[in-house]
Structure formats: C-alpha cells, structure tokens
Enzyme design. Structure first.
Site, mmCIF file in Angstrom:
data_model
loop_
_atom_site.group_PDB
_atom_site.id
_atom_site.type_symbol
_atom_site.label_atom_id
_atom_site.label_comp_id
_atom_site.label_asym_id
_atom_site.label_seq_id
_atom_site.Cartn_x
_atom_site.Cartn_y
_atom_site.Cartn_z
ATOM 1 N N ASN A 1 -9.956 -1.917 17.496
ATOM 2 C CA ASN A 1 -11.001 -1.238 18.258
ATOM 3 C C ASN A 1 -10.865 -1.618 19.734
ATOM 4 O O ASN A 1 -10.003 -2.413 20.094
ATOM 5 C CB ASN A 1 -12.385 -1.605 17.708
ATOM 6 C CG ASN A 1 -12.594 -3.103 17.702
ATOM 7 O OD1 ASN A 1 -12.646 -3.728 18.745
ATOM 8 N ND2 ASN A 1 -12.691 -3.693 16.505
ATOM 9 N N ASP B 1 -14.713 -3.164 10.062
ATOM 10 C CA ASP B 1 -15.455 -3.075 8.800
ATOM 11 C C ASP B 1 -14.498 -2.924 7.612
ATOM 12 O O ASP B 1 -14.805 -3.345 6.505
ATOM 13 C CB ASP B 1 -16.405 -1.866 8.838
ATOM 14 C CG ASP B 1 -17.552 -2.108 9.814
ATOM 15 O OD1 ASP B 1 -17.931 -3.280 9.986
ATOM 16 O OD2 ASP B 1 -18.038 -1.133 10.416
ATOM 17 N N LYS C 1 8.090 -0.400 7.263
ATOM 18 C CA LYS C 1 7.450 0.647 8.071
ATOM 19 C C LYS C 1 7.264 1.904 7.206
ATOM 20 O O LYS C 1 8.209 2.331 6.533
ATOM 21 C CB LYS C 1 8.357 0.957 9.274
ATOM 22 C CG LYS C 1 7.772 1.970 10.198
ATOM 23 C CD LYS C 1 8.700 2.242 11.371
ATOM 24 C CE LYS C 1 8.169 3.441 12.131
ATOM 25 N NZ LYS C 1 9.210 4.198 12.750
ATOM 26 N N PRO D 1 -14.883 -8.690 4.702
ATOM 27 C CA PRO D 1 -16.084 -9.506 4.497
ATOM 28 C C PRO D 1 -17.036 -9.365 5.690
ATOM 29 O O PRO D 1 -16.582 -9.174 6.821
ATOM 30 C CB PRO D 1 -15.529 -10.932 4.406
ATOM 31 C CG PRO D 1 -14.150 -10.876 4.934
ATOM 32 C CD PRO D 1 -13.664 -9.479 4.793
ATOM 33 N N PHE E 1 -23.848 -9.983 17.232
ATOM 34 C CA PHE E 1 -23.889 -8.871 18.179
ATOM 35 C C PHE E 1 -23.848 -7.585 17.372
ATOM 36 O O PHE E 1 -23.168 -7.540 16.350
ATOM 37 C CB PHE E 1 -22.656 -8.911 19.101
ATOM 38 C CG PHE E 1 -22.888 -9.677 20.365
ATOM 39 C CD1 PHE E 1 -22.983 -11.058 20.348
ATOM 40 C CD2 PHE E 1 -23.001 -9.013 21.583
ATOM 41 C CE1 PHE E 1 -23.191 -11.768 21.520
ATOM 42 C CE2 PHE E 1 -23.205 -9.715 22.767
ATOM 43 C CZ PHE E 1 -23.304 -11.086 22.731
ATOM 44 N N LYS F 1 -30.755 -4.299 11.077
ATOM 45 C CA LYS F 1 -29.570 -5.140 10.894
ATOM 46 C C LYS F 1 -29.910 -6.627 10.826
ATOM 47 O O LYS F 1 -29.353 -7.354 10.010
ATOM 48 C CB LYS F 1 -28.579 -4.896 12.029
ATOM 49 C CG LYS F 1 -27.248 -4.454 11.506
ATOM 50 C CD LYS F 1 -26.299 -4.141 12.605
ATOM 51 C CE LYS F 1 -25.245 -3.168 12.082
ATOM 52 N NZ LYS F 1 -24.437 -2.605 13.102
ATOM 53 N N LYS G 1 -28.695 -8.984 7.829
ATOM 54 C CA LYS G 1 -27.706 -10.055 8.053
ATOM 55 C C LYS G 1 -28.309 -11.441 7.842
ATOM 56 O O LYS G 1 -27.613 -12.377 7.495
ATOM 57 C CB LYS G 1 -27.125 -9.988 9.467
ATOM 58 C CG LYS G 1 -26.585 -8.640 9.856
ATOM 59 C CD LYS G 1 -25.194 -8.427 9.343
ATOM 60 C CE LYS G 1 -24.664 -7.073 9.783
ATOM 61 N NZ LYS G 1 -23.368 -6.735 9.269
#
Ligand SMILES: Cc1cc2nc3c(=O)[nH]c(=O)nc-3n(C[C@H](O)[C@H](O)[C@H](O)COP(=O)(O)O)c2cc1C
Length: 391
Positions: free
Chosen positions: A208, A274, A284, A301, A319, A333, A337
């Site tokens: 990301n 995720d 490859k 996880p 975060f 959240k 969590k």
C-alpha cells in the site's frame, strides 16, 4: 534553566570559531557544564587558553593525549546531554556524514547517541557545492539538527549564504532540546511503521502507499522525550535507537509480540495488509493465454486486536485509515479491537495522511472521548499524541 546540564561544544577550523567564545559564556551564565573539543585547525582561529578560561574545563584536541584510562571519545560522548558543532567546516561535516573518525571530535560524534546540533559556516561556493549539500541532507535525515547559515557579507570577501547563524539561535535551539520534557524517560515504547509487503511470487507483491512517516515521527519524538524506543518498520530507516526491519504482516506480528512483554506502550502506526496470497509461488508466475488470473488471498492476523487481547499493563494505540465516515467507523473499530486509543486518519484528503509531511487526526479513547488535532506536521501531531496519552 540549564543548571547541571552537560553541553559539549565541538569547534572546527573556520573563521567563525571566535564567535563560539560568546556561546560558551551564554551556557556558563545559565550554570551549564561546558566542555570544549577542538580540531587542530580550530586552534588557528581561537586559543586553547581562551576556551579553557571561558569553559572552566580543559580543552581536548587529540584523542591520544590521554592521562586517564578512560578513552575521552567515549567518556565525553557518555557524559554530555547534547553536542553542538559550531562552526562546522565543510571538511568536518563531510567526515561525519561518512563515518570518518580521524580525530577526537569526529570520534566523539560517531559514539554520540544524544542530540547533535550542527551549525555550518563556510564560503558561499563551498556551501553551494552539491557534495556538501548531499552530506548535510544525509545528516539531516539521520536526525542531526542542522542550523542553516545566514546570507550576507562573508569574511572571505564574498557576499552570499555561509555565515554562521547567530549564537543566540544556537543557544536557543540547544536550550529548547535540553529543556524538553523528558516525561517518557524510563518508558519502553514500541512503534510500527510502513506498509507491509506481501509476496505473490519472487518479483511481485501486494502493498500500500504508506510512507512510514507518521510512525517515524512518533518514534523520533518518543526518543526526544527520553523513551527507550523500538521502531518495527518495513522502511529503510537509520536512527540511533533500535530499529527492527520486517517485511510482511506475519513478520511484523512476530516482532511486535516479542516486544510486548517488556514494553509500556505499543503504537501500531503501520499499514498492515488485511490479506496476503494464500500460496507464494516459488517461481515467477508466467503470463498465459487466459485473460484473467486469480490469486487466492487469505486474511492476515489482526495484530492490533491480538496484542490488545494479550496485553497486561501496556497502553495499546492503533491507527485507522478511513476514506469515509471517519468518526463512526473509528468508534466501532476501537470496540472491535479492544485497544486503549485509536488515532483516526482521513485518507481521502490529499493534503494530509499518506506520503504527506502533515496530518490531521482525531484521537479516540476506549471510553469514547475524542480529541481532534488540527492539521500540523507529523512531528507536531506525534508530540500531541504523546501529550494526550501521558499528559
Ligand atoms: C583563513 C581560513 C578560514 C577558513 N574558514 C573556513 C570556514 O569558514 N569554513 C570551512 O568549511 N572551512 C574554512 N577554512 C578551511 C578549513 O580550515 C579546512 O578545510 C580545514 O581542513 C578544516 O579542518 P577541520 O574540519 O578539521 O577543522 C578556512 C581556512 C582558512 C585558512
């Protein structure tokens, strides 16, 4: 304000060396202990006798002139709370940037783990030299505080940038660092940063856009506030505190779990993928005639949730990056969590968040209390986060 603080001043061979006599007096007036080390060339510009009389300490130049059994480059580095190199010549800056330790001053710098201020002074053409600028950038990225020279009439007869910044600026910057609240002293703080990298085959991966800047700012500020810092990161970062390099979410989870027991606070600023590829191909993956290809992904996880379940007395901070309904999603959240604080980030905005040097966040605690931090540099946001958690 500076009573009993140990200030180590390194003077190198520049014409501005005489100005440091006044800087020594400023620290002495505030009852700081001042020790001076000089390069041999510095003594062409200012005398040892003057520096010894002003600092009320012997001035050291050569690391082999030792009377005691304790090598000075190590004992001086251990004893000082801050080191200031002023004026810093192009020569000494370049040596430091390249890890060269060929005199007492540069050997001390190499062994020094506390804040270092560098105040360069040189002819404007030397200042403009790209090699010198590269070396300064390198030092700045490594967290050395560079106090840029001023522009004006230079002793060499040129007009331009290169004049040592005012000794008031050096004194103020050092005082600011020395007076900084050391309220995280004795605390072990673990921070994660960067986007995880999930391999698909030897040449491809899922990741990301996280730059790791927020986590790095948190680690730098925790270090400045006196914490014992461990940064677990996917980014290539060099600092004088502990850095553990990881790649995937699984590696990050293992590293975080290892640190959990001995830590006081864990801040999960990393962008953990995720999902990861169910099977990582050893070879490859070849292009075929098919227009589509499928890769099966499995859930990674949930590190934040797992450590929040396992924690004892630690403060756990997560975060969350949201592109819509920031506060509602963050409130849901934090309950899911089970962490103590959640820092909610709006990633739909281009002027903050991913890759930016700025952020604007809302801190939510486990009781649902919220505190909005307006747009500020990531360092300022990091400061406010620690002040909220430990204030
Ligand atoms: C009169 C004179 C003034 C100098 N001023 C500077 C200066 O302001 N900045 C600088 O980088 N070098 C200056 N130099 C060159 C340095 O003294 C030289 O690069 C020396 O090797 C630096 O050694 P040091 O870094 O070990 O102190 C000057 C040299 C002379 C002769």
């Amino acid at each position: 304000m500076l009573k009993g603080r140990n200030v180590l001043i390194g003077i190198t061979g520049g014409i501005a060396a005489y100005k440091i006599c006044e800087l020594i007096r400023m620290f002495k007036r505030q009852n700081a202990n001042v020790r001076v080390v000089c390069t041999e060339n510095a003594l062409n510009f200012v005398t040892k006798l003057t520096l010894e009389n002003l600092s009320k300490n012997p001035v050291s130049i050569n690391e082999f002139d030792v009377e005691k059994f304790n090598p000075e480059h190590i004992s001086y580095a251990d004893e000082a709370d801050i080191m200031i190199i002023a004026p810093a010549t192009a020569n000494t800056i370049s040596k430091i940037a390249n890890g060269i330790c060929d005199n007492l001053l540069t050997s001390i710098v190499c062994a020094f783990k506390k804040p270092i201020i560098i105040a360069p002074a040189m002819n404007c053409n030397m200042w403009d030299n790209p090699i010198i600028q590269d070396n300064l950038n390198k030092l700045s990225k490594l967290n050395y505080k560079i106090l840029e020279p001023e522009s004006g009439y230079l002793a060499c007869g040129y007009e331009g940038k290169g004049r040592l910044c005012s000794v008031d600026v050096i004194f103020e910057e050092a005082s600011k660092i020395l007076n900084q609240k050391q309220f995280l002293s004795g605390k072990k703080i673990v921070i994660t940063s960067g986007g995880t990298i999930e391999d698909i085959d030897p040449v491809r991966y899922i990741s990301n856009y996280s730059s790791g800047k927020m986590g790095l700012a948190l680690a730098d500020i925790a270090n400045e506030y006196g914490a014992d810092v461990t940064l677990i990161t996917t980014c290539d970062t060099k600092r004088n505190y502990q850095i553990i390099n990881v790649k995937s979410a699984i590696e990050m989870k293992n590293a975080v779990e290892k640190e959990l027991e001995n830590s006081d606070c864990i801040i999960m600023a990393a962008a953990v993928a995720d999902y990861r590829a169910k099977n990582i191909s050893e070879q490859k993956i070849k292009k075929t005639d098919d227009d589509e290809i499928s890769i099966t992904l499995v859930k990674n996880p949930d590190i934040l949730k797992e450590i929040s379940n396992k924690k004892t007395s630690q403060i756990i901070v997560g975060f969350c990056a949201e592109s819509e309904n920031l506060i509602e999603n963050a409130k849901t959240k934090i309950l899911q969590k089970g962490c103590d604080y959640l820092i909610a980030n709006d990633i739909s905005r281009k002027d903050i968040g991913f890759s930016s040097d700025y952020n604007e966040v809302t801190i939510i605690d486990k009781h649902g209390c919220m505190k909005k931090l307006s747009r500020a540099s990531k360092s300022d946001i990091a400061r406010q986060i620690f002040e909220t958690i430990y204030g």
